[in-house]
Design a protein around this motif. Structure first.
Motif, PDB file in Angstrom:
ATOM      1  N   GLY A  19       0.736  -1.224  -0.257  1.00  0.00           N
ATOM      2  CA  GLY A  19       0.108   0.148  -0.059  1.00  0.00           C
ATOM      3  C   GLY A  19       0.722   1.453  -0.032  1.00  0.00           C
ATOM      4  O   GLY A  19       0.327   2.046  -0.062  1.00  0.00           O
ATOM      5  N   LYS A  61       4.161   1.489  -4.498  1.00  0.00           N
ATOM      6  CA  LYS A  61       5.242   1.128  -5.284  1.00  0.00           C
ATOM      7  C   LYS A  61       4.601   0.662  -6.660  1.00  0.00           C
ATOM      8  O   LYS A  61       4.944   1.410  -7.705  1.00  0.00           O
ATOM      9  CB  LYS A  61       5.725  -0.101  -4.612  1.00  0.00           C
ATOM     10  CG  LYS A  61       6.184   0.132  -3.437  1.00  0.00           C
ATOM     11  CD  LYS A  61       7.067  -1.227  -3.011  1.00  0.00           C
ATOM     12  CE  LYS A  61       6.148  -2.312  -2.684  1.00  0.00           C
ATOM     13  NZ  LYS A  61       5.027  -2.076  -1.553  1.00  0.00           N
ATOM     14  N   THR A  62       3.336   0.056  -6.857  1.00  0.00           N
ATOM     15  CA  THR A  62       2.935  -0.476  -7.986  1.00  0.00           C
ATOM     16  C   THR A  62       2.473   0.748  -8.626  1.00  0.00           C
ATOM     17  O   THR A  62       2.593   0.995 -10.111  1.00  0.00           O
ATOM     18  CB  THR A  62       1.923  -1.477  -7.691  1.00  0.00           C
ATOM     19  OG1 THR A  62       2.374  -2.470  -7.186  1.00  0.00           O
ATOM     20  CG2 THR A  62       1.379  -1.881  -9.205  1.00  0.00           C
ATOM     21  N   THR A  63       1.972   1.517  -8.060  1.00  0.00           N
ATOM     22  CA  THR A  63       1.363   2.795  -8.607  1.00  0.00           C
ATOM     23  C   THR A  63       2.447   3.820  -9.360  1.00  0.00           C
ATOM     24  O   THR A  63       2.394   4.091 -10.596  1.00  0.00           O
ATOM     25  CB  THR A  63       0.225   3.568  -8.013  1.00  0.00           C
ATOM     26  OG1 THR A  63      -0.503   2.931  -6.907  1.00  0.00           O
ATOM     27  CG2 THR A  63      -0.060   4.916  -8.336  1.00  0.00           C
TER      28      THR A  63
HETATM   29  N1  LIG Z   1      -7.185   1.678  -8.791  1.00  0.00           N
HETATM   30  C1  LIG Z   1      -7.087   2.272  -7.236  1.00  0.00           C
HETATM   31  N2  LIG Z   1      -8.302   2.818  -7.041  1.00  0.00           N
HETATM   32  C2  LIG Z   1      -8.063   3.169  -5.681  1.00  0.00           C
HETATM   33  N3  LIG Z   1      -7.113   3.138  -4.754  1.00  0.00           N
HETATM   34  C3  LIG Z   1      -6.022   2.474  -5.425  1.00  0.00           C
HETATM   35  C4  LIG Z   1      -6.055   2.017  -6.758  1.00  0.00           C
HETATM   36  N4  LIG Z   1      -4.946   1.278  -6.928  1.00  0.00           N
HETATM   37  C5  LIG Z   1      -4.177   1.506  -5.907  1.00  0.00           C
HETATM   38  N5  LIG Z   1      -4.882   2.226  -4.795  1.00  0.00           N
HETATM   39  C6  LIG Z   1      -4.349   2.449  -3.484  1.00  0.00           C
HETATM   40  O1  LIG Z   1      -3.075   3.466  -3.563  1.00  0.00           O
HETATM   41  C7  LIG Z   1      -2.335   2.969  -2.649  1.00  0.00           C
HETATM   42  C8  LIG Z   1      -1.034   2.386  -3.277  1.00  0.00           C
HETATM   43  O2  LIG Z   1      -1.027   1.158  -3.782  1.00  0.00           O
HETATM   44  P1  LIG Z   1       0.091   0.639  -4.642  1.00  0.00           P
HETATM   45  O3  LIG Z   1       0.442   1.350  -5.463  1.00  0.00           O
HETATM   46  O4  LIG Z   1      -0.675  -0.729  -5.150  1.00  0.00           O
HETATM   47  O5  LIG Z   1       0.955   0.042  -3.480  1.00  0.00           O
HETATM   48  P2  LIG Z   1       2.073  -1.100  -3.247  1.00  0.00           P
HETATM   49  O6  LIG Z   1       2.156  -1.633  -4.651  1.00  0.00           O
HETATM   50  O7  LIG Z   1       3.380  -0.281  -2.619  1.00  0.00           O
HETATM   51  O8  LIG Z   1       1.458  -2.391  -2.332  1.00  0.00           O
HETATM   52  C9  LIG Z   1      -2.951   1.916  -1.886  1.00  0.00           C
HETATM   53  O9  LIG Z   1      -3.501   2.697  -0.640  1.00  0.00           O
HETATM   54  C10 LIG Z   1      -4.008   1.123  -2.682  1.00  0.00           C
HETATM   55  O10 LIG Z   1      -5.201   0.756  -1.898  1.00  0.00           O
END
Ligand SMILES: Nc1ncnc2c1ncn2[C@@H]1O[C@H](COP(=O)(O)OP(=O)(O)O)[C@@H](O)[C@H]1O
Ligand SMILES: [Mg+2]
Length: 308
Positions: free
Chosen positions: A37, A40-42
């Motif tokens: 959360g 990273k992926t974002t």
């Molecule tokens: N499509 C989306 N809609 C709403 N919230 C999102 C979406 N994608 C990610 N998030 C939120 O954004 C935050 C960062 O997510 P993410 O980048 O997946 O983190 P990580 O890869 O570090 O686990 C998290 O709180 C996640 O719930």
């Protein structure tokens, strides 16, 4: 080589990435370390052009990235968290298909597919269908797909989650080899130890923000250069605080009831501290002494541990 400036991504009210900036040079392995959360992926998805940023810029070799900037996308190899393989096809066919998407063909493609199969250690099984592979083999092939067109920038999103230790080591070796050949690597993980082993520089990410950035040694200096002593017992934070007053060489990294993490400088400092604590009326029932680690840096920055 890659430069990210004040990147933000919001979903409605929720801020997933909150103004992050960093740079990585050619051939460098740069890590984004953070819990689930953290964003990273974002971040990786924006850099690779899968997602559009709310604001901020990404430049690769001086060119600005956007979801429509196809010439910038071509210099990148992306290895997503989930594998994206054709199970009915062989490893060789998967790699050929992927190279074709990047306009590779003929003898150049054939040669490169052979090199990648060698690199990822699948040459012996290269003509078997992917559906017969183990999980670790699929992960290695997934990494190979990101490498087939010899990207100048390789984006990896937690490529070792759920793989066995042996496959993990071989994945890290392949990444190091790519970097030695001049590829810049952006690597996300929530494994401290992996970040420490692999990355020349890294940023610690939490709640969409970079809390600290530097080499592993630079980050560790944030918790001091001596030993880290964790003391557990039935004392209160206040009692421990008082007990530490006569110890200028001891610095509290975190201090709670029943547990204190202390950074202790100087030769013999830990022995003097423990003698003193035991001589006082503090109830101590466990002590752990370690050199500084990224885990302690994370605790210092966030007040909590980074767990799986
Ligand atoms: N499509 C989306 N809609 C709403 N919230 C999102 C979406 N994608 C990610 N998030 C939120 O954004 C935050 C960062 O997510 P993410 O980048 O997946 O983190 P990580 O890869 O570090 O686990 C998290 O709180 C996640 O719930
Ligand atoms: Mg993720």
């Amino acid at each position: 080589m890659i430069r990210v400036d004040d990147l933000k991504k919001t979903y409605g009210q929720h801020v997933a990435v909150d103004g992050i900036s960093f740079q990585a040079a050619k051939g460098e392995i740069f890590g984004l370390l953070g819990p689930n959360g953290a964003g990273k992926t974002t971040t990786i998805s924006i850099i690779s052009g899968l997602l559009e940023a709310t604001s901020g810029t990404v430049t690769v070799d001086g060119r600005t990235m956007s979801p429509t900037a196809s010439s910038v996308k071509k210099v990148m190899g992306v290895v997503p968290q989930e594998t994206a393989l054709y199970e009915e096809l062989t490893a060789r066919e998967n790699l050929r298909f992927w190279g074709g998407l990047y306009d590779m063909s003929g003898s150049r493609l054939k040669k490169r597919v052979g090199e990648v199969l060698e690199l990822i250690g699948l040459i012996d099984r290269s003509d078997d269908a992917v559906k017969t592979y183990s999980g670790g083999m699929k992960r290695r092939l997934n990494l190979g797909l990101g490498l087939v067109h010899e990207p100048r920038l390789l984006l990896l999103d937690e490529p070792t989650v759920g793989v066995d230790p042996q496959a993990r080591l071989s994945i890290l070796d392949v990444i190091r080899e790519a970097a030695r050949n001049g590829t810049t690597v952006l690597y996300t993980t929530h494994y401290m130890q992996e970040a420490e082993e692999l990355c020349q520089r890294l940023a610690i990410l939490d709640h969409g923000k970079i809390l600290a950035e530097g080499t592993v040694d630079e980050l560790k200096k944030m918790v001091g250069e001596g030993e880290i002593v964790t003391v557990r017992g039935s004392f209160t934070a206040q009692q421990m605080h008082q007990a530490l007053e006569g110890h200028p060489h001891v610095h509290a990294v975190s201090l709670e009831d029943h547990q204190a993490m202390l950074s202790v400088a100087g030769d013999g400092g830990t022995a003097r501290l423990l003698q003193d604590l035991l001589g006082q009326d503090l109830e101590v029932n466990g002590v752990n002494v370690q050199p500084p680690s990224l885990e302690q840096v994370f605790i210092k920055l966030t007040g909590r541990e980074l767990r799986d």
